[in-house]
Write a protein that holds these residues in place. Structure first.
Motif, PDB file in Angstrom:
ATOM      1  N   ALA A   1       8.711   8.364   1.084  1.00  0.00           N
ATOM      2  CA  ALA A   1       8.836   7.848   3.412  1.00  0.00           C
ATOM      3  C   ALA A   1       9.352   6.833   3.431  1.00  0.00           C
ATOM      4  N   TYR A   2       8.354   5.806   2.837  1.00  0.00           N
ATOM      5  CA  TYR A   2       8.186   4.244   3.690  1.00  0.00           C
ATOM      6  C   TYR A   2       9.164   3.787   2.273  1.00  0.00           C
TER       7      TYR A   2
ATOM      8  N   GLU B   1       0.960  -1.002   0.257  1.00  0.00           N
ATOM      9  CA  GLU B   1      -0.004   0.070   0.188  1.00  0.00           C
ATOM     10  C   GLU B   1       1.162   1.619  -0.204  1.00  0.00           C
ATOM     11  N   LEU B   2       1.950   1.643   0.019  1.00  0.00           N
ATOM     12  CA  LEU B   2       3.028   2.535   0.900  1.00  0.00           C
ATOM     13  C   LEU B   2       4.253   2.346  -0.632  1.00  0.00           C
ATOM     14  N   ALA B   3       4.075   1.381  -1.266  1.00  0.00           N
ATOM     15  CA  ALA B   3       5.201   1.086  -2.179  1.00  0.00           C
ATOM     16  C   ALA B   3       5.466   2.482  -2.263  1.00  0.00           C
ATOM     17  N   ASP B   4       4.574   3.148  -3.323  1.00  0.00           N
ATOM     18  CA  ASP B   4       5.148   4.681  -4.698  1.00  0.00           C
ATOM     19  C   ASP B   4       5.008   5.821  -3.187  1.00  0.00           C
ATOM     20  N   HIS B   5       5.042   5.373  -1.397  1.00  0.00           N
ATOM     21  CA  HIS B   5       5.360   7.279  -1.136  1.00  0.00           C
ATOM     22  C   HIS B   5       6.939   6.404  -0.387  1.00  0.00           C
TER      23      HIS B   5
END
Length: 186
Positions: free
Chosen positions: A33-34, A27-31
């Motif tokens: 910061a994560y 879910e956070l792959a494109d963010h």
């Protein structure tokens, strides 16, 4: 993030944790910061390591050994004083040392709060720790924060009018009904 596996049903908790972490990472792959999000699991090696399997091979998951556990019925002050190598204390120490950003626990809440307050201290201007929980709702999840209402009431009971108590009870019952009805649809 750091998660201490504890000793209550690790055969269920550890595999589910690994699955949940995979979902969060996707879910956070494109963010940006994560992009380096990693999972640290703390517990007794003889219990936890066999459950980790291939999760340790992907470089996103790490295991940290702890030799003690805090029982659910253990007094928080006893856990704080006597269990310096408990999975809970080791996990909180990882946050304090900057090796982890957060600690997630499924164990003794009182011991977690006491140990966290002792090891990490408090944010300036904050007097008491709070507990946050996400509960299912019609639109996904609602985040609830426990602000220590019991202690607040003890401190202000002399200025608390009866009508405030009645309003609080009515709101509590109404909220309970809403949560119960919402839960029936899931």
């Amino acid at each position: 993030f750091v998660f201490y596996a504890g000793h209550i049903r690790p055969q269920k908790n550890v595999p589910r944790l690994i699955e949940a972490f995979a979902v969060v990472r996707s879910e956070l792959a494109d963010h940006p910061a994560y992009k380096d999000l990693r999972l640290i699991i703390v517990g007794r090696g003889e219990v936890v390591l066999p459950l980790l399997g291939a999760a340790l091979d992907n470089g996103r998951c790490r295991f940290v050994e702890a030799t003690e556990v805090v029982a659910m019925d253990e007094r928080p002050q006893d856990a704080l004083r006597r269990k310096k190598n408990s999975s809970m204390r080791v996990a909180i120490n990882l946050v304090e040392q900057g090796e982890a950003s957060a600690c997630v626990s499924a164990g003794n809440t009182g011991a977690l709060l006491a140990t966290s307050r002792f090891v990490l201290g408090m944010v300036p201007g904050i007097d008491r720790p709070a507990i946050v929980s996400a509960v299912p709702s019609a639109g996904g999840y609602t985040v609830m924060l426990d602000l220590g209402a019991v202690e607040y009431l003890r401190a202000t009971q002399s200025s608390l009018a009866l009508r405030h108590v009645v309003i609080g009870i009515v709101k509590g019952v109404a909220f309970g009904v809403v949560v119960a009805l919402t839960g029936c649809y899931y």
